[in-house]
Design an enzyme around this catalytic site. Structure first.
Site: not given
Length: 601
Positions: A213, A255
């Site tokens: 993330d 990401e």
């Protein structure tokens, strides 16, 4: 609702390219299925739906954070990386999920949030209370908030600064996201060791990959903008080397919400690879722009950008997910146009994006939903579906933040949409009860019983895609067309044409999409395929041949698409035999009666 056991459980099959070939399905544990009636979804509930996901044709489950957390950001504020949120179950429940997914030849991808933690994490509590202690340098502290002044603020709706003053330590701490999510200090060797150990912990439990993330934001510098600093790439190179060495066959997904020419850096190089996959953010909003404008130009332009990536890397493509439909990768005029089309009510917006589901964005137009998914499933890269989009679930813009599109999965017209047996007031999030998307008629059970439903259409598309390695492994070349509303590209792969027919054979598929609201005719330029025969992948019907001049003219209905198998000019088999190359009875989806839709509540 329960699902009968599949006819066989083959177990996890060896495939070094699984992450390129597979269809991914993002499922929020807390919103999918509640097994104990407490109003929150859990691992046992998800386990009970694995047969449904196998029936649908899912290859990889992406499970967002399920760690212990105060849930101020739906689990992306981690309080303990090695503990499961009690509402979701236990570590043993998670092990069972991985084991039973693997038994169905499905892999499991989890989120590892390594840029920041919750301010409730023990590391932060120790860091703020004992600056000279072992955790004192685990976070980015400063006596002033003057550092990194040029860094953009990401959550513009809630944050005014990337610095927050801590009254305990009497210093400011740095955060790229919410002020309750302090950034970890990757300059600390101890933090780097902790991250390596966390990744090892979950890979040891059998997970097949980690979505990293907010990966651009690990390191900061006064010279840069804190996004993709050289030290970040050096760290990722070492992390990838560890994964490849100790856990071959597992993957890292980046990401990185940036332009493609910046995101490619997170793949690394063939000699020093970083992540196996990265999300393709800019393509997604341009699909929506084309659908509403009826013009292919912006989408065609982004797809024409051929960026070199290592042979072990691939893109992750998507239409929607748990976050907002981000509009950071467009200019202000484009953004305001998108708001006007898709977020005319301010409650539909959050940060620099739109917090709505696919069906709601497209005003429940089945033709547009199918067109968008046909593009997604034929793009270069691995398609990622969002739970509930396979049945056209709606959203609830009255909920806070991004919870609008995180409502309970709609399984049946029964109490709480079959999600939970709890009193409705005890649900973690309410089920959708709007007129158009009410769970009474938008649910899995109802669409199971309708052979022409979106659910059955999606399932057939996934099975058809699986039969053609070109979609996961091949290249993409945009083809010129004579109409501004018609987009065309050729998927090409020099390799196995079919896992049923074997052999190394080039496979080419022409994908053509009309965004027009009225019937349209367009000429497609295919100079490399002069004289080729074209067959419809969905039924085998033969289309007009490509002319000697390398052109073919096709007629479209409104919002219509074609996937056409490109056969050599000398191909002389009948259309019926052509179907056997494209599809076999053995590969066809199981009939409806193989799935038990009885209500188990």
């Amino acid at each position: 609702m329960s699902y009968g056991a599949p006819m066989m459980l083959p177990g996890l099959q060896r495939d070094e390219h699984w992450y390129k070939r597979g269809v991914y399905y993002e499922v929020l544990v807390g919103s999918y299925a509640d097994s104990n009636g407490d109003g929150t979804g859990d691992f046992q509930g998800l386990i009970s739906k694995l047969d449904y996901l196998q029936w649908l044709g899912i290859d990889v489950l992406w499970v967002p954070p399920f760690f212990e957390s105060p849930l101020r950001d739906d689990g992306y504020d981690v309080a303990d990386y090695r503990k499961v949120l009690p509402d979701y179950g236990t570590i043993d429940d998670f092990r069972e999920l991985v084991s039973k997914a693997h038994a169905r030849n499905m892999r499991v991808l989890i989120d590892i949030v390594i840029n920041h933690t919750s301010d409730q994490h023990e590391w932060f509590q120790q860091s703020r209370e004992h600056p000279d202690g072992p955790y004192g340098d685990y976070y980015v502290w400063s006596d002033t908030d003057d550092k990194y002044r040029d860094y953009r603020i990401i959550f513009v709706d809630t944050e005014e600064s990337n610095w927050t003053f801590d009254p305990v330590r009497r210093q400011f701490f740095f955060h790229r996201f919410f002020s309750h999510q302090p950034d970890l200090n990757f300059e600390s060797p101890n933090v780097q060791r902790e991250v390596f150990d966390i990744v090892r912990f979950w890979l040891d439990l059998g997970v097949d990959g980690c979505r990293l993330d907010a990966i651009p934001y690990l390191f900061e510098s006064e010279e840069g903008n804190g996004e993709g600093e050289p030290e970040t790439h050096e760290f990722l190179t070492r992390l990838r080397a560890m994964v490849d060495d100790e856990y071959p066959g597992r993957i890292l997904l980046a990401e990185a919400n940036q332009w493609p020419e910046e995101v490619v850096d997170f793949f690394g190089t063939e000699e020093e690879p970083e992540c196996h996959m990265a999300f393709d953010f800019p393509t997604m909003p341009r699909i929506y722009y084309a659908l509403r404008s009826g013009n292919k130009t912006e989408l065609e332009s982004i797809l024409s950008q051929q960026l070199e990536i290592p042979p072990t890397a691939t893109w992750g493509v998507f239409l929607r997910n748990h976050d907002e439909l981000t509009l950071e990768m467009v200019d202000e005029e484009y953004r305001q146009t998108m708001y006007g089309w898709y977020a005319y009510d301010p409650r539909m917006r959050v940060n620099v994006g739109i917090r709505r589901r696919l069906a709601s964005l497209l005003e429940n137009s089945l033709d547009e939903i199918k067109l968008a998914n046909a593009i997604l499933l034929s793009l270069k890269g691995s398609p990622i579906l969002y739970y509930g989009d396979e049945i056209g679930m709606g959203d609830n813009i009255w909920l806070d933040d991004r919870d609008a599109s995180r409502t309970p999965m709609q399984w049946s017209p029964d109490r709480n949409a079959g999600f939970s047996s709890a009193d409705p007031g005890k649900l973690a999030r309410p089920v959708v009860q709007s007129l158009v998307y009410n769970y009474g008629h938008v649910n899995v059970e109802a669409q199971m019983a309708q052979s022409g439903s979106l659910l059955h259409w999606m399932r057939n598309m996934l099975y058809l895609r699986r039969q053609h390695p070109v979609f996961g492994m091949g290249g993409l070349t945009v083809a010129s067309t004579s109409h501004e509303s018609v987009l065309a590209y050729v998927r090409d792969y020099q390799g196995e044409a079919s896992h049923r027919h074997g052999g190394d054979r080039r496979e080419r598929i022409l994908c053509v999409f009309s965004f027009a609201d009225t019937p349209t005719q367009a000429t497609i330029d295919l100079p490399a395929d002069a004289g080729a025969r074209l067959f419809d992948l969905f039924g085998g019907q033969e289309f007009p041949r490509v002319g000697a001049d390398g052109r073919v003219t096709l007629t479209f209905g409104a919002k219509q698409f074609y996937w056409l198998y490109v056969a050599d000019p000398e191909f002389v088999d009948t259309a019926t035999n052509a179907i056997s190359i494209i599809r076999t009875d053995e590969d066809a989806p199981q009939p409806l009666h193989h799935i038990d839709t009885a209500d188990s509540a």
